[in-house]
Every structure is written in C-alpha cells, then in structure tokens.
Scaffold this active site. Structure first.
Site, PDB file in Angstrom:
ATOM      1  CG  HIS A  72     -11.419 -12.532  -2.499  1.00  0.00           C
ATOM      2  ND1 HIS A  72     -12.620 -12.854  -3.104  1.00  0.00           N
ATOM      3  CD2 HIS A  72     -10.680 -13.659  -2.518  1.00  0.00           C
ATOM      4  CE1 HIS A  72     -12.600 -14.129  -3.466  1.00  0.00           C
ATOM      5  NE2 HIS A  72     -11.440 -14.648  -3.125  1.00  0.00           N
ATOM      6  CG  HIS A 120     -11.815 -15.069 -11.282  1.00  0.00           C
ATOM      7  ND1 HIS A 120     -12.837 -14.235 -10.945  1.00  0.00           N
ATOM      8  CD2 HIS A 120     -11.627 -15.858 -10.208  1.00  0.00           C
ATOM      9  CE1 HIS A 120     -13.263 -14.518  -9.729  1.00  0.00           C
ATOM     10  NE2 HIS A 120     -12.538 -15.504  -9.270  1.00  0.00           N
TER      11      HIS A 120
END
Ligand SMILES: *[C@@H]1O[C@H](CO)[C@@H](O)[C@H](O)[C@H]1NC(C)=O
Ligand SMILES: *[C@@H]1O[C@H](CO)[C@@H](O)[C@H](O)[C@H]1NC(C)=O
Ligand SMILES: *[C@@H]1O[C@H](CO)[C@@H](O)[C@H](O)[C@H]1NC(C)=O
Ligand SMILES: *[C@@H]1O[C@H](CO)[C@@H](O)[C@H](O)[C@H]1NC(C)=O
Ligand SMILES: *[C@@H]1O[C@H](CO)[C@@H](O)[C@H](O)[C@H]1NC(C)=O
Ligand SMILES: *[C@@H]1O[C@H](CO)[C@@H](O)[C@H](O)[C@H]1NC(C)=O
Length: 377
Positions: A72, A120
């Site tokens: 992930h 992110h």
C-alpha cells in the site's frame, strides 16, 4: 472549515480514491479454498520446469485466481530519503518489495505543475518524485524478471485524463509489457501472459477506458475493495466498500469483479489526523490465523465469506511480519523460489530499529504541516 479541510487531507493521506462507474467483469475461475491448492491442477499443462511468480503451481492458474500480496502506498517511504516521515507507509521501496515476492504495488498520483508525481496527500507533505521515474525503476525489475506478472494500482487523485498516464507509462518504457484483457469474464493463465510478454496489469482510479491506451484499466470496472481507515485490530472485515454499485460480495463476483483486501491499520494522532500504525504491526502483518487482526485470518475470512480466493491484498510496512507467507498460504504454495530476503537487501539499520526512533521526529513535521495548511486556508 478547519475540520472539513483536515478530513479531506487525512482521507487523502490514507489513500482515498473516487468511485467510478461499474461494468461487469471477469467471472472468477474455479472457486477454491485458500487451503486447498490442488484446485487448479486441471488447467492446460505447461512445461514442468516453468516457474511463474516464484512457483510452478501458479503457471497454469488464471490471473484472477491468485492472491497477490501488495504494498500500500508503495512509493511513500519512512526512511532516510524522507527524513523518516510518519506519512510514509513503507520502510522498503518497490524494487525490494518485488524482490521479496510481492507482486502488487499501489501508489497515489498527483498532477503537480502539469507533471504526474507520486505525492502523499500533497506534494508539500511527501513527494516521491515523478511517476515516470518510479515506473522506469519498476520497468527495470520487470525487464530483469521475465517469468513474473505484476499488477499496479494508481490512485488518480487529481482526476487527470488517462492520456497523461499513458504518456508516463510510455516514457518509462513499461507500457510495452501492458496487458489488455480481451474479455471481462476470462483471464488468461500466468504462463499465457508470460508467453506474450504482457506481464504488467495496470489499474488506475478515476479514468475512462481508452482505445488509445487499452492496457490502462479503470480500477472499479474490475475490482471491489474492503473498507480502509481501520483503527482497531477487530475492525478488519470483508464487506464490499467500493465501488458502491458493486452490490454484495456475491453479486460482485457474479459480475466478474476481483476482490481487494485492505489490511492496514491506522492510528489517530491528533484531531482528525491518522498515520500508519507501526505499534501493532507484528500482529497486523502476521500470516497467522489465530489472533484478532492477523493478516492470515483476514484473508481466510474473506476467502470463506466470498467463496473466492482474494486477488489483491494491501499492507503497510510489508517487510515487517510474514506478509508474503500469507499470500503463499492463500495460494497453497510451499515451493517458492527466486525471492531474496528483506534482510539481505537492507542497507543501514533495520526497519524494526527505525520504528520507535523515527516516530517523534516525523510526528512534529506532520502536525506542523497540517497546522500550516489549516492556517493558510
Ligand atoms: C529502490 O532503491 C534502490 C536502491 O537505492 C534503487 O536502485 C531502486 O531503483 C529503487 N526502486 C524504486 C522503485 O524506486
Ligand atoms: C510547482 O510550482 C510551484 C510554484 O512555482 C513551486 O513552488 C513548487 O515547488 C513546484 N512543485 C514541484 C514539485 O516542483
Ligand atoms: C497473445 O497474443 C496473441 C496475438 O496478439 C493474442 O491473440 C492472444 O490473445 C494473446 N494471449 C494472451 C493471453 O494475452
Ligand atoms: C465492515 O467495516 C465497515 C467499516 O468499519 C463497517 O461499516 C461495516 O459495517 C463492517 N461490516 C460488517 C459486516 O460488520
Ligand atoms: C498462532 O499461530 C502461530 C503460527 O501460525 C504460532 O506460532 C503461535 O504460537 C500461535 N499462537 C497461539 C496463541 O496459539
Ligand atoms: C547497499 O550497500 C552496499 C554496500 O555499502 C552498496 O554497494 C549498495 O549499492 C547498497 N544498495 C542499495 C540498494 O542501496
């Protein structure tokens, strides 16, 4: 306002994607128990010496009847390159993940100054560089491993047109390995994909299928996911969370969807801010099936509830625990070859050592980031 902004950022931090329209997809091949590997022995024969994705057992198995362990947010590292950022979900990069036997890589993509970058939540929080460079590094691995099929899942956070992704795939060189399904209900075996050298299956969120780049596949046409942002060890389940129109798991499988298990635990640090949790990582990433929160248990439960082998599993900090063993158990494999251990790949201090010492350091930076963002708005 403050809270809604924080929620937005935090949900993105954890890896949210928009939901797409759904079309019927592959009928999963033979339903087989995670614990009974013999289910696939009847498929067409291939050379007995062939090894596919580290095992001869997988050569004749259909692509959608295999469990792929996945990293992930695989590009977002908690290591020296990011100042041990607590926004990082992994200690080791995607090349090491592939070396260790993972065959599924997920990441989040943003459009920053008209370039696709792996960021992110925001490029100000954690910027892992241009998508094209990362794809080129993955391509290097694929070139060097001609008997392996891998899957990519990219979250298209800024709803960029598929053509922009196609450019990055082309520039990186990885597009030449792109697999295009010819049927929404039938997937070939790994050995067939390997024979054609179409060994990279790429799913992207928030795109429309394109005839110009048919190997870039809208994720939610093919895959359903279990919930994410799990905060408790007993919070993992096998309920269909996305896409909303997939229906129940049995409906989804009858329409040909493949199942993706989100198995990573987050931790609340302040307000609405969540970060990947390392405190419970040995339980969460264990292939065992006897403790609440075990990866092996979650996979086993989904297999039983779905009567289908899960295709994809996403974990944080894949090098901790026994994540690849969990996939092997699901696939019924005990003969894997050609993997390198994480330890032999590791440079510098071990990941486990890094867990406690890096936490406070990064935490301040993360909180400062959110504070600054909230003040600006
Ligand atoms: C992972 O790190 C190694 C060593 O620094 C590097 O060679 C490789 O390209 C990296 N892989 C990715 C996908 O960034
Ligand atoms: C994008 O452009 C802005 C404004 O020029 C700049 O501050 C920022 O650093 C750029 N982002 C990247 C990733 O280069
Ligand atoms: C392999 O390539 C041939 C020729 O392009 C195509 O007809 C066939 O469907 C491909 N097989 C797979 C498994 O993709
Ligand atoms: C699975 O977890 C989600 C998210 O926590 C929750 O909404 C859902 O009700 C759970 N499913 C079951 C069957 O408990
Ligand atoms: C749980 O299972 C693992 C192996 O899968 C074993 O090592 C461990 O001792 C078991 N724990 C308990 C409490 O039974
Ligand atoms: C690991 O360290 C060795 C020896 O210092 C170096 O040659 C190698 O390039 C490093 N590998 C990575 C992946 O950083």
């Amino acid at each position: 306002m403050r809270f809604s902004v924080a929620r937005l950022l935090v949900s993105a931090l954890i890896g949210t994607a928009g939901v797409q329209a759904v079309f019927p997809r592959p009928e999963a091949s033979d339903v087989s128990s995670a614990l009974s590997p013999s289910s696939t022995s009847t498929a067409a024969s291939s050379s007995s010496s062939q090894v596919c994705n580290n095992s001869p057992v997988l050569c004749d198995r259909h692509y959608n009847d295999i469990t792929y362990m996945g990293a992930h947010d695989s590009a977002f590292l908690r290591d020296a390159t990011t100042g041990n950022s607590v926004a990082g979900n992994q200690f080791k990069n995607a090349t090491f993940a592939l070396d260790a036997g993972l065959r599924f890589l997920q990441a989040q993509v943003h459009n920053e100054n008209n370039t696709l970058r792996l960021c992110h939540t925001s490029c100000g929080l954690l910027d892992a560089g241009p998508l094209e460079n990362w794809l080129a590094a993955v391509n290097d691995w694929v070139v060097g491993h001609p008997s392996d099929v891998i899957t990519l899942l990219l979250v298209n956070s800024d709803n960029v047109d598929v053509s922009k992704f196609a450019d990055a795939f082309e520039q990186s060189g990885i597009d030449k390995f792109g697999f295009t399904p010819t049927s929404k209900t039938e997937w070939p075996s790994l050995s067939q994909m390997i024979a054609n050298d179409t060994r990279v299956v790429s799913f992207i969120t928030n795109i429309d299928a394109s005839t110009t780049s048919p190997h870039l596949l809208p994720e939610f046409d093919y895959i359903f996911e279990t919930p994410f942002t799990v905060l408790e060890l007993d919070g993992f389940n096998c309920t269909v969370d996305r896409p909303s129109n997939a229906g129940s798991a049995s409906n989804a499988f009858s329409k040909g969807f493949m199942g993706l298990i989100n198995h990573f635990k987050d931790q609340l640090i302040v307000g609405d801010v969540f970060i990947p949790d390392t405190n419970t990582i040995s339980v969460v990433n264990s292939a065992a099936t006897n403790a609440t929160g075990n990866l092996g248990l979650h996979i086993q439960q989904c297999n039983q509830q779905w009567s289908h082998r899960p295709s994809f599993v996403l974990v944080d900090f894949w090098d901790q625990g026994t994540t690849v063993n969990a996939a092997d158990n699901s696939n019924g494999i005990n003969d894997a070859t050609g993997r390198s251990s994480v330890a032999s790949n590791s440079n510098g201090s071990s990941s486990a050592d890094g867990v406690s010492s890096t936490r406070e350091l990064g935490m301040g930076a993360l909180v400062a980031f959110f504070a600054a963002t909230l003040l600006m708005i």
